[in-house]
Scaffold this active site. Structure first.
Site, PDB file in Angstrom:
ATOM      1  N   GLN A 286      38.761   2.479  -0.358  1.00 24.68           N
ATOM      2  CA  GLN A 286      38.396   3.147  -1.609  1.00 24.68           C
ATOM      3  C   GLN A 286      38.582   2.029  -2.798  1.00 24.68           C
ATOM      4  O   GLN A 286      37.719   2.041  -3.847  1.00 24.68           O
ATOM      5  CB  GLN A 286      39.165   4.281  -1.880  1.00 24.68           C
ATOM      6  CG  GLN A 286      39.479   5.493  -0.964  1.00 24.68           C
ATOM      7  CD  GLN A 286      37.859   6.037  -1.432  1.00 24.68           C
ATOM      8  OE1 GLN A 286      37.490   6.603  -2.353  1.00 24.68           O
ATOM      9  NE2 GLN A 286      37.162   6.138  -0.361  1.00 24.68           N
TER      10      GLN A 286
ATOM     11  N   GLU B 191      39.495   6.439  -7.618  1.00 26.54           N
ATOM     12  CA  GLU B 191      38.809   6.022  -8.851  1.00 26.54           C
ATOM     13  C   GLU B 191      39.292   4.771  -9.461  1.00 26.54           C
ATOM     14  O   GLU B 191      38.458   3.775 -10.010  1.00 26.54           O
ATOM     15  CB  GLU B 191      38.761   7.181  -9.778  1.00 26.54           C
ATOM     16  CG  GLU B 191      38.116   8.391  -9.400  1.00 26.54           C
ATOM     17  CD  GLU B 191      38.502   9.465 -10.436  1.00 26.54           C
ATOM     18  OE1 GLU B 191      37.573   9.986 -11.144  1.00 26.54           O
ATOM     19  OE2 GLU B 191      39.692   9.698 -10.537  1.00 26.54           O
TER      20      GLU B 191
ATOM     21  N   LEU C 145       0.849  -1.291   0.061  1.00 31.66           N
ATOM     22  CA  LEU C 145       0.062  -0.062   0.028  1.00 31.66           C
ATOM     23  C   LEU C 145       0.960   1.239  -0.113  1.00 31.66           C
ATOM     24  O   LEU C 145       0.710   2.121  -0.615  1.00 31.66           O
ATOM     25  CB  LEU C 145      -0.919   0.006   1.407  1.00 31.66           C
ATOM     26  CG  LEU C 145      -2.114  -0.636   1.380  1.00 31.66           C
ATOM     27  CD1 LEU C 145      -2.887  -0.511   2.701  1.00 31.66           C
ATOM     28  CD2 LEU C 145      -3.117  -0.143   0.371  1.00 31.66           C
TER      29      LEU C 145
END
Ligand SMILES: Cc1cc2nc3c(=O)[nH]c(=O)nc-3n(C[C@H](O)[C@H](O)[C@H](O)COP(=O)(O)OP(=O)(O)OC[C@H]3O[C@@H](n4cnc5c(N)ncnc54)[C@H](O)[C@@H]3O)c2cc1C
Ligand code: FES
Ligand code: FES
Length: 1263
Positions: A1127, A1194, A274
């Site tokens: 990282q 990166e 819902l």
């Protein structure tokens, strides 16, 4: 709406404190109540629809049936506030605080480096905390299950799991199970000594320092609530809101009467169906009925023929009930229960299973329901009740399709579901394939049941039902009827496949797309069932035919595995002073604040006086003229202050080609046209729905790269680099391969909510702004028979969307970085950014490198396939070998690159595992292993010196404390922590003296974007500079009083009127690129790495399992190995998502479908490779950077492609074995759909194929 009278009091507890709410709004959720009313902002708001777990809290309730207190995790964003009557809520603030006492869960997640941006952390803490409340010493499997519903975009999950593992019973076991040798003992097992033994560390945190878990310290269930639960009030509770009324009856009788009075009112159980409907699809219910206090709906009855489970039981309770029944009964009776339990384990995450009810699940009749197909084939019945009495109806396809004749009446409710036992010679199975293993809605699922005439293999009864292949669960009734009496053999299987494909027909334009994949799964699942049953028959009677050994692997599903692994790094020099933190695995500076919810994100900033909210109205057309904007109805709504259009902007409305608000024309779906300003966020949002915009569609609508090329639609001039003589080389080579590589886009999927808070100052027009900021390629490769690639010609097109943004820069980086680790003498790289009518695309981690290098590596794989050699041989042959010139003429020494490659080969035992994989593949037909090793040369920084400059401001206060401000943004990557480490080393004082001031352009102006992996590097140099200036000023004092303390020296400096404040500056690394000449020195330095991944694929479903990944990364002298490994792991998992599960889906009209965690799948904790080892390579130095460290933000992303190439390797094995031509067309991501369809077999051949010209597909490929 009911006539509003006084609401009852809503009574519940939050963190041990009683809350009495007299004017509760039934439309409100627990999340908004916590964040807005109680100002408990530790519980985060991200997806708002149960899919990410950032809002996880613990709810404790007295269970009226078991008479026990139940603690369970829930997603507060879906929890209606009114449903909490009589409950106790614990949020992250109630668990512990840095101001008072940290809870062990909070301490351990922070100290195990399990936080980066920290936005997911409170949710993770609460999932683990709830687990520990129920199981103080859980198993690792329970921990995995508890975290399955929590997403993290930063860490890659390993350190989070590691922190939880410290509570587990198996916590002390060796990580390299079964080898007899401890993984922490580097020695003879380690074939590649990484240097001297004592230089290598594998510990990133000290477990011994953790405070123990003491369950007696936890908040108790409030005695007042216990008394309320033991003497439940039977009176009705009613809460009136502005638009909605919530009624919670105290008895079943009242509930049934209410249902008769309000037949359209839904029953709210878990609100997981819902809630999303009301939030995202505009469903509105003026009356909501809550049966939470009706114990009859939670009853469980065990009978001799089956099990009756109350409709109010949660799916998590159902798991316990089924497991208990399975342990009590003989196997033959529990076939249906086992099948249900299997699907319950992978249905959503733990929080949703805790909230969602069986009744809500069945009554929602979702086409993807994981339970309905099994309940239907298991002949379950629904026990209905109304004020008129009770009745039973079968849970069959008619009910599931919502046929009036087989449906529940509006005044009826579902009381319970009866699931019969199975019997001897009866077999039930369940199948499911989703984008990833956990927390993903299935593409297709199925329930299958067969009953044989006792003692024979003749089919007496057969029932097959599918989900995901139509608007409701579909039962293949006709096919099953035709197969009755048939024997269970290959002939029957062929006939069954034919019948099923005919009956379960899926049009080419079916919503959800993936039509051919779904058709294939329909028959592939049947084949799996066929084999499973055959094996069971064989167990019952030896006469039945044997399944060939090679086929047996089709039977096993990939289990959820527990990640293991080792992280290694070089320890600091033993002579380094203890207080010098550089090179040590120091915890993220904000780690503890993340874990306690005390870190303030932009969305958590308290409301300011007269704060207004803005909601945006966006374009629903891809390319159209705006005919009119009618805002009159919106302005009439209460609380609405104004609607802002382009005309209202006094200054410049964005750039000429990138307008802030659209003027006259829209160029993509989602473009901002105007904005409503209102007193509350809800008012602003509702007002946008009242704005009427009329459009006139314009031509052309360009969505795909192909369209853009045809229309010559580009955002910027082509970028090109050339070396050698490509044309001539192609004429001389022995062989040429040509092909295409298509790489899909990727959503950033920040967990942190995007929000901007602007506070105008009364004077001088100042503003305080708080903001959370921060392809196909046509390819030709010519090579010699000796595996040497002589020429490579790559033409790249990127889909940049409707405006330029960073697309030119991304194209440049793509072209500059395409060569990756290879020296190919004749090269031509061309790149174009296509302008399309899609929302503008921008840069992602790696700036085009992860996409471009995939093209290069695909070329290598294509050459390998053509030569009939493993790709690693081609990689080795063509890798840089000696000092040479890159494509842009920069001198390059590949020594460290080669070391990484060799270390990775060694550490991963690549060659022996390649042989083992080949052996496995020979023995198994339906499962195949693949292995790949990928080298990486990643250039760090920008191709312009000015982008490398950085500044810092350091103040020393007279009490000796130090405040550091610098120009880098903390995105979770730990830059602030590293800056303190630098300041600590330079000033020679402990880190505890030093504090960070949040990045602000008021203190450090003209900051450069924290990007290109260079942030810590350049800002570190600026901090170093400032500290050195200050130390120089202090030097005479220190020399004079060498025995003095830091505080003495600072005080003396102040007395002597020496400035204790300094600005540090770094002018940047030299970098330039001359695109005219195609030469330059564009990058200050490179990061090298290599990754080896091994996977196993299921050829019948397209699923894959990540067996092992080994990463070697050259970090030189890491400033902080814990942060750097974090990282690498985080970006690797992000890359893995890019290349395997993350798929952007656009409609043919340019509407992005994949906008929530339901439709866009980032990796979950179950996607972490079973064995995941990361090593920082020691003994490498770079004189250029601060303390010889390297930026690692990166680079790990691209190494995720090792999983992609391992999958591609397994698929290639399948295709070779089946004699299918190796065409050079690479598709990323390697989704289950791609894998399944690439593993062509008799099932892919038998499915109907549609002529693309005859239908409009649900989605279009834009790359
Ligand atoms: C993030 C997320 C992931 C999910 N993943 C999966 C998945 O992988 N597989 C899957 O199958 N499902 C999945 N679901 C769907 C989930 O299983 C259903 O939403 C859930 O089971 C509905 O139960 P509920 O108690 O929350 O229903 P509610 O939302 O409370 O109610 C749903 C409907 O059922 C009706 N209803 C409820 N109880 C009764 C009753 N006793 N009598 C009559 N009518 C009743 C209500 O009136 C309402 O119309 C997911 C949902 C979410 C939010
Ligand atoms: S915000 Fe609640 S689950 Fe995502
Ligand atoms: S730390 Fe998990 S989302 Fe950032």
């Amino acid at each position: 709406m009911l006539c509003a009278s006084r609401s009852d009091e809503l009574v519940f507890f939050v963190n041990g404190r009683k809350v009495i709410e007299r004017n509760v709004d039934p439309e409100g959720t627990l999340l908004t109540f916590l964040r807005k009313n109680l100002r408990l902002t530790g519980t985060k708001y991200a997806c708002g629809r149960g899919g990410c777990g950032a809002c996880t809290v613990m709810v404790s309730k007295h269970d009226s049936v078991s008479k026990k207190i139940r603690h369970f995790s829930v997603t507060a964003c879906l929890m209606p506030i009114c449903s909490l009557y009589g409950s106790a809520v614990t949020t992250v603030e109630g668990v512990g605080s840095i101001k008072t006492r940290l809870h062990p869960v909070q301490e351990r997640i922070a100290k195990s480096h399990g936080t980066q941006c920290g936005f997911c952390t409170p949710g993770m803490v609460m999932s683990m905390y709830t687990l520990l409340r129920n199981h103080p010493q859980p198993s690792e499997e329970q921990l995995m299950e508890a975290l399955g519903g929590n997403l993290c975009r930063c860490t890659g999950y390993r350190p989070i799991f590691e922190s939880g593992r410290t509570f587990c019973m198996e916590a002390n076991s060796c990580q390299q199970k079964g080898t007899g040798k401890c993984c922490l003992d580097w020695g003879e097992n380690d074939s590649s000594p990484l240097g001297k033994k004592n230089e290598i560390c594998t510990k990133l945190f000290a477990k011994e320092e953790f405070q123990p878990l003491d369950p007696t310290q936890e908040l108790i269930f409030p005695p007042e609530l216990l008394r309320m639960a033991e003497n439940p009030e039977k009176q009705m509770l009613t809460f009136y809101g502005e638009r909605v009324t919530w009624i919670s009856p105290g008895t079943l009788k009242d509930l049934l009467e209410l249902k008769a009075k309000h037949p359209k009112a839904p029953l709210v159980l878990g609100n997981t169906s819902l809630g999303p409907g009301m939030k995202s699809q505009g469903h509105f219910h003026p009356v909501l009925l809550s049966p939470a206090r009706i114990s009859e709906l939670s009853m469980v009855t065990k009978t001799s023929d089956g099990l009756t489970i109350g409709a109010g039981c949660s799916l998590a309770q159902m798991q316990v009930i089924l497991a208990e029944r399975i342990s009590e009964l003989p196997e033959e009776k529990t076939q249906t229960y086992r099948a249900l339990l299997k699907h319950l384990r992978s249905l959503a995450g733990q929080q949703i299973r805790n909230m969602a009810s069986l009744g809500g699940h069945v009554m929602s009749r979702h086409c993807y329901s994981d339970l309905s197909p099994i309940l239907a084939v298991g002949n379950s019945t629904l026990n209905l009740i109304s004020a008129e009495g009770t009745r039973q109806i079968p849970l069959n396809e008619h009910f599931l399709a919502g046929l009036a004749s087989a449906d529940i009446e509006p005044e009826e409710i579902l009381e319970s579901v009866h699931i019969p036992h199975s019997q001897k010679w009866e077999f039930v199975s369940a199948f499911r394939q989703a984008q990833c293993q956990q927390n993903a809605l299935p593409h297709v699922n199925a329930g299958m049941r067969v009953l044989f005439k006792g003692g024979t293999d003749s089919i007496e009864d057969l029932h097959i039902a599918y989900g995901g292949v139509g608007p409701a669960t579909i039962s293949a009734h006709r096919s099953c009827q035709q197969l009755l009496g048939r024997r269970w053999n290959e002939l029957m299987l062929d006939e069954a496949c034919r019948l099923l494909l005919d009956e379960v027909s899926l049009p080419g334009s079916a919503p959800g797309g993936r039509v051919e994949f779904k058709r294939t799964l329909v028959v592939s699942f049947l084949f799996k069932f066929y084999l499973e049953v055959l094996q069971e028959l064989k167990k019952l009677d030896r006469r039945y035919s044997e399944i060939s050994e090679r086929f047996l692997s089709a039977l096993e599903d990939f289990p959820v595995t527990i990640p293991q692994g080792v992280q290694t790094y070089q320890s600091v020099d033993p002579h380094q002073p203890l207080q010098d933190p550089v090179g040590r695995p120091i915890m993220h500076l904000s780690g503890l604040k993340h874990a306690t919810g005390e870190a303030i994100f932009c969305d958590d900033i308290p409301m300011v006086d007269k704060e207004l909210f803005m909601a945006l109205m966006t374009s629903s057309r891809a390319h159209a003229k705006i005919r009119s904007i009618d805002v009159s109805k919106a302005l009439e709504l209460p609380g609405v202050i104004d609607v802002i259009t382009a005309e209202d902007i006094p200054g410049i409305n964005g750039a000429e080609n990138d307008k802030l608000l659209a003027v006259d024309e829209v160029i993509c779906v989602g473009q901002i046209i105007c904005a409503v300003v209102a007193e509350t966020d809800v008012q602003a949002k509702r007002a946008t729905e009242k704005i009427k915009i009329t459009y006139e569609d314009l031509e052309p609508v360009i969505l795909t790269i192909k369209d853009a090329i045809n229309h010559n639609s580009f955002l910027c001039p082509e970028k090109k680099l050339e070396q050698g003589n490509v044309e001539e080389a192609f004429e001389k080579v022995d062989q040429i391969v040509e092909g295409e590589v298509h790489v899909g886009g990727q959503e950033h999927f920040y967990m942190e909510t995007q929000r901007v808070l602007v506070i105008p100052k009364t004077e001088d027009k100042e503003l305080d702004i708080y903001v959370s900021t921060q392809d196909p390629a046509h390819v030709q490769v010519g090579f010699m028979n000796n595996r040497r690639i002589k020429a490579l010609d790559i033409e790249c097109f990127i889909n940049g969307g409707c405006t330029l943004d960073d697309s030119e820069l991304v194209t440049e980086f793509l072209i500059l970085k395409l060569e990756n680790a290879y020296k190919i003498r004749n090269l031509r790289f061309q790149g174009c950014a296509c302008m399309t009518n899609l929302p503008s695309n921008t840069a992602f981690r790696g700036f085009g490198f992860p996409q471009g290098a995939l093209v290069t590596e695909s070329c290598i794989t294509a050459v390998a396939a053509k030569c009939g050699l493993p790709p690693e041989k081609i990689r080795e042959k063509n890798m840089y070998k000696a000092v040479d010139k890159t494509i842009y003429n920069q001198a390059f020494n590949p020594e460290t690159l080669i070391r990484c490659w060799n270390e990775c080969l060694d550490k991963s035992s690549f060659h022996s595992r390649r042989m083992q994989a080949e052996e496995f593949n020979k023995k198994n037909y339906w499962k195949k292993k693949g292995i790949a090793i990928i080298p990486m040369k990643f250039s760090v920084g920008f191709a312009a010196t000015s982008y490398h400059q950085a500044a810092a401001l350091v103040h020393i206060y007279t009490d000796g404390s130090v405040l550091v401000t610098h120009g880098g943004s903390e995105l979770g990557q730990g830059i602030h922590t590293k800056m303190l480490q630098v300041a600590s080393r330079e000033l020679k004082i402990p880190m505890s003296y030093i504090h960070i001031c949040e990045t602000s352009t008021a203190t450090v102006p003209n900051t450069i974007a924290t990007a290109a992996s260079i942030g810590a590097d350049v800002n570190g140099r600026a901090v170093q500079d400032a500290c050195q200036i200050l130390l120089k000023r202090l030097e005479p004092i220190i020399k004079k009083h060498p025995e003095g303390t830091w505080e003495d020296w600072v005080e003396a400096a102040f007395e002597q009127r020496i400035s204790l404040s300094a600005t540090g500056y770094f002018r940047g690394y030299k970098a330039f690129m001359d695109w005219e000449k195609g030469v330059g020195d564009p990058f200050p330095y490179y990061v090298y790495g290599a990754a080896c991944s091994e996977v196993e694929i299921d050829c019948l479903t397209g699923a894959h399992k990540k067996i092992r990944t080994d990463i070697i990364m050259d970090a030189c002298c890491s400033l902080n190995p814990a942060i750097d490994i974090g990282q690498i792991e985080g970006s690797f998992i992000q890359g893995m998502g890019l290349y395997t599960t993350e798929e952007l889906k656009y409609s043919p009209e340019g509407v992005l479908y994949s906008r929530s965690p339901d439709e866009y799948k980032i990796p979950t904790i179950t996607d972490v490779p079973e064995e995941f080892n990361v090593s920082l390579m020691p003994s490498s130095y770079t004189p250029l950077t601060i303390y010889s460290s390297k930026g690692l933000g990166e680079s790990g992303m691209f190494l995720g492609s090792s999983v992609f190439f391992a999958i591609a390797d397994a698929v290639a094995t399948v295709r070779r074995e089946r004699g299918i031509a190796e065409d050079f067309m690479v598709q990323s991501p390697a989704t289950p759909e791609w894998v399944r369809m690439a593993c062509a077999d008799r099932f892919t051949e038998m499915i109907p194929r549609d002529d693309p010209k005859t239908f409009k597909p649900w989605s279009i490929p834009i790359a």
